[in-house]
Enzyme design. Structure first.
Site, PDB file in Angstrom:
ATOM      1  N   ARG A  14       0.948  -1.312   0.071  1.00 14.51           N
ATOM      2  CA  ARG A  14      -0.218  -0.015  -0.015  1.00 14.51           C
ATOM      3  C   ARG A  14       0.807   1.286   0.026  1.00 14.51           C
ATOM      4  O   ARG A  14       1.954   1.308   0.709  1.00 14.51           O
ATOM      5  CB  ARG A  14      -0.971   0.063   1.183  1.00 14.51           C
ATOM      6  CG  ARG A  14      -2.132  -0.690   0.840  1.00 14.51           C
ATOM      7  CD  ARG A  14      -3.019  -1.091   1.885  1.00 14.51           C
ATOM      8  NE  ARG A  14      -3.327   0.328   2.991  1.00 14.51           N
ATOM      9  CZ  ARG A  14      -4.109   0.226   3.994  1.00 14.51           C
ATOM     10  NH1 ARG A  14      -4.839  -0.710   4.214  1.00 14.51           N
ATOM     11  NH2 ARG A  14      -4.051   1.461   4.688  1.00 14.51           N
TER      12      ARG A  14
ATOM     13  N   ARG B  11      -0.573   8.485  10.302  1.00 18.16           N
ATOM     14  CA  ARG B  11      -1.879   7.843  10.392  1.00 18.16           C
ATOM     15  C   ARG B  11      -2.039   7.526  11.688  1.00 18.16           C
ATOM     16  O   ARG B  11      -3.119   7.606  12.372  1.00 18.16           O
ATOM     17  CB  ARG B  11      -1.811   6.495   9.522  1.00 18.16           C
ATOM     18  CG  ARG B  11      -1.855   6.768   8.037  1.00 18.16           C
ATOM     19  CD  ARG B  11      -1.528   5.504   7.309  1.00 18.16           C
ATOM     20  NE  ARG B  11      -2.223   4.234   7.569  1.00 18.16           N
ATOM     21  CZ  ARG B  11      -1.481   3.090   7.447  1.00 18.16           C
ATOM     22  NH1 ARG B  11      -0.524   2.925   6.771  1.00 18.16           N
ATOM     23  NH2 ARG B  11      -2.292   1.871   7.568  1.00 18.16           N
TER      24      ARG B  11
HETATM   25  P1  AP5 Z   1      -4.256  -5.660   8.796  1.00 23.22           P
HETATM   26  O1  AP5 Z   1      -5.364  -6.790   9.253  1.00 23.22           O
HETATM   27  O2  AP5 Z   1      -4.240  -4.919   7.534  1.00 23.22           O
HETATM   28  O3  AP5 Z   1      -4.357  -4.112   9.740  1.00 23.22           O
HETATM   29  P2  AP5 Z   1      -5.423  -3.107   9.647  1.00 23.22           P
HETATM   30  O4  AP5 Z   1      -5.922  -2.968  11.266  1.00 23.22           O
HETATM   31  O5  AP5 Z   1      -6.820  -3.387   8.743  1.00 23.22           O
HETATM   32  O6  AP5 Z   1      -4.691  -2.093   9.298  1.00 23.22           O
HETATM   33  P3  AP5 Z   1      -5.025  -0.824   8.021  1.00 23.22           P
HETATM   34  O7  AP5 Z   1      -3.621  -0.180   7.928  1.00 23.22           O
HETATM   35  O8  AP5 Z   1      -5.621  -1.355   7.051  1.00 23.22           O
HETATM   36  O9  AP5 Z   1      -5.633   0.226   9.058  1.00 23.22           O
HETATM   37  P4  AP5 Z   1      -6.002   1.701   8.597  1.00 23.22           P
HETATM   38  O10 AP5 Z   1      -7.252   1.941   9.707  1.00 23.22           O
HETATM   39  O11 AP5 Z   1      -4.927   2.497   8.794  1.00 23.22           O
HETATM   40  O12 AP5 Z   1      -6.247   1.660   7.084  1.00 23.22           O
HETATM   41  P5  AP5 Z   1      -7.690   1.735   6.441  1.00 23.22           P
HETATM   42  O13 AP5 Z   1      -7.264   1.081   5.143  1.00 23.22           O
HETATM   43  O14 AP5 Z   1      -8.880   1.427   7.276  1.00 23.22           O
HETATM   44  O15 AP5 Z   1      -2.902  -6.070   9.454  1.00 23.22           O
HETATM   45  C1  AP5 Z   1      -1.647  -5.306   9.133  1.00 23.22           C
HETATM   46  C2  AP5 Z   1      -0.418  -6.259   8.969  1.00 23.22           C
HETATM   47  O16 AP5 Z   1      -0.121  -6.519  10.056  1.00 23.22           O
HETATM   48  C3  AP5 Z   1      -0.730  -7.347   7.895  1.00 23.22           C
HETATM   49  O17 AP5 Z   1       0.394  -7.485   7.428  1.00 23.22           O
HETATM   50  C4  AP5 Z   1      -0.976  -8.363   8.673  1.00 23.22           C
HETATM   51  O18 AP5 Z   1      -0.819  -9.644   8.210  1.00 23.22           O
HETATM   52  C5  AP5 Z   1      -0.345  -8.402   9.944  1.00 23.22           C
HETATM   53  N1  AP5 Z   1      -0.856  -8.764  11.062  1.00 23.22           N
HETATM   54  C6  AP5 Z   1      -2.193  -8.618  11.449  1.00 23.22           C
HETATM   55  N2  AP5 Z   1      -2.520  -9.241  12.929  1.00 23.22           N
HETATM   56  C7  AP5 Z   1      -1.174  -9.698  13.536  1.00 23.22           C
HETATM   57  C8  AP5 Z   1      -0.812 -10.254  14.453  1.00 23.22           C
HETATM   58  N3  AP5 Z   1      -1.720 -10.322  15.382  1.00 23.22           N
HETATM   59  N4  AP5 Z   1       0.587 -10.331  14.636  1.00 23.22           N
HETATM   60  C9  AP5 Z   1       1.513 -10.227  13.617  1.00 23.22           C
HETATM   61  N5  AP5 Z   1       1.140  -9.471  12.361  1.00 23.22           N
HETATM   62  C10 AP5 Z   1      -0.133  -9.295  12.241  1.00 23.22           C
HETATM   63  O19 AP5 Z   1      -7.701   3.029   5.892  1.00 23.22           O
HETATM   64  C11 AP5 Z   1      -6.905   3.804   4.927  1.00 23.22           C
HETATM   65  C12 AP5 Z   1      -7.073   5.155   5.099  1.00 23.22           C
HETATM   66  O20 AP5 Z   1      -8.262   5.681   4.232  1.00 23.22           O
HETATM   67  C13 AP5 Z   1      -7.027   6.067   6.104  1.00 23.22           C
HETATM   68  O21 AP5 Z   1      -5.626   6.385   6.591  1.00 23.22           O
HETATM   69  C14 AP5 Z   1      -8.311   7.262   5.710  1.00 23.22           C
HETATM   70  O22 AP5 Z   1      -7.079   8.360   4.894  1.00 23.22           O
HETATM   71  C15 AP5 Z   1      -9.047   6.630   4.898  1.00 23.22           C
HETATM   72  N6  AP5 Z   1     -10.085   6.145   5.727  1.00 23.22           N
HETATM   73  C16 AP5 Z   1     -10.415   4.927   5.775  1.00 23.22           C
HETATM   74  N7  AP5 Z   1     -11.837   4.888   6.321  1.00 23.22           N
HETATM   75  C17 AP5 Z   1     -11.913   6.075   6.769  1.00 23.22           C
HETATM   76  C18 AP5 Z   1     -13.015   6.804   7.570  1.00 23.22           C
HETATM   77  N8  AP5 Z   1     -13.846   5.751   8.225  1.00 23.22           N
HETATM   78  N9  AP5 Z   1     -13.040   8.039   7.703  1.00 23.22           N
HETATM   79  C19 AP5 Z   1     -12.129   8.782   7.160  1.00 23.22           C
HETATM   80  N10 AP5 Z   1     -11.100   8.285   6.348  1.00 23.22           N
HETATM   81  C20 AP5 Z   1     -11.001   7.052   6.106  1.00 23.22           C
HETATM   82 ZN    ZN Z   2      -7.305  -2.572   7.022  1.00 27.15          ZN
END
Ligand code: AP5
Ligand code: ZN
Length: 217
Positions: free
Chosen positions: A156, A167
């Protein structure tokens, strides 16, 4: 069953959402995945969101609330859904409450900031489905290739260290308040959501077992 997954970037929301989705046969609604799809398609929403996402900020509440309202009106949400990355601000949570969307469970996954920076540099994702891998903790069967479709995995754009730090700052400033918001809601009587917090530094399977057990309770 409607579930909110709450936690910082990289906590494992998307990873656990996929397990819950399989277990309960309800869709994962990831606003992040929806925005990335909009960017890929070059829609108006995607163009508005791209710069904000790459800077680690939040897309406006109005845009997000409309996006989610449209999504949850679709037929596959009739038995519930998993909100992954939504709500992210108090106004978003309030909009959900005002729309009378009942939430059964709030699942908080907690991981310290420094661990997140390390973790996200190893993330790989399948763009089409949102399926998430990690080069060490959850590798695909073939390096760089999605297990299901055979398509290439991507990194990403917002998984650069400087953007990850932004973030995290955004999370602490604007999203962490939802912990208190939903902990308070959980004390509000019969239709209140259950609130459970999990240590997201444990292995993926350990977190999965604990979350699925809590959802059954
Ligand atoms: P993963 O499961 O991908 O983690 P995640 O919590 O989903 O992390 P994200 O980075 O997707 O969250 P985010 O909230 O920043 O991004 P989003 O896409 O929502 O796991 C991460 C990694 O760790 C993976 O490689 C996985 O394999 C590994 N892993 C998982 N569990 C593990 C464990 N227990 N031990 C070891 N490794 C592990 O949002 C992106 C952007 O979109 C935001 O920054 C914002 O600009 C916008 N956006 C999204 N939603 C909104 C909203 N509601 N309002 C306003 N803006 C928004
Ligand atoms: Zn996610």
């Amino acid at each position: 069953m409607r579930i909110i997954l709450l936690g910082p970037p990289g906590a494992g929301k998307g990873t656990q959402a996929q397990f819950i989705s399989q277990e309960y046969d309800i869709p994962q609604i990831s606003t992040g995945d929806m925005l990335r799809a909009a960017i890929k398609e070059g829609t108006e929403l995607g163009m508005q969101a791209q710069g904000i996402m790459n800077a680690g900020g939040l897309v406006s509440d109005d845009l997000i609330i409309n996006l989610v309202k449209e999504r949850i009106a679709k037929p596959d949400c009739v038995n519930g859904c998993i909100f992954d990355g939504f709500p992210r601000t108090i106004p978003q949570a309030q909009a959900l409450a005002d729309a009378d969307v009942t939430i059964n469970h709030v699942v908080e996954i907690s991981v310290p900031d420094d661990e997140i920076v390390k973790r996200l540099s190893g993330r790989r994702q399948h763009a089409g489905s949102g399926r998430v891998y990690h080069i060490d903790h959850n590798p695909p069967k073939v390096e760089g290739i999605d297990d299901v479709t055979g398509e290439a995995l991507i990194q990403r754009e917002d998984d650069q260290e400087a953007t990850i730090r932004e973030r995290l700052a955004t999370y602490h400033q604007q999203t962490e308040a939802l912990v208190g918001f939903y902990q308070d809601k959980a004390t509000e009587g019969e239709n209140a959501p259950a609130y459970n917090k999990f240590d997201g530094t444990q292995g993926i399977d350990d977190v999965k077992q604990q979350v699925l057990t809590a959802l059954k309770g």
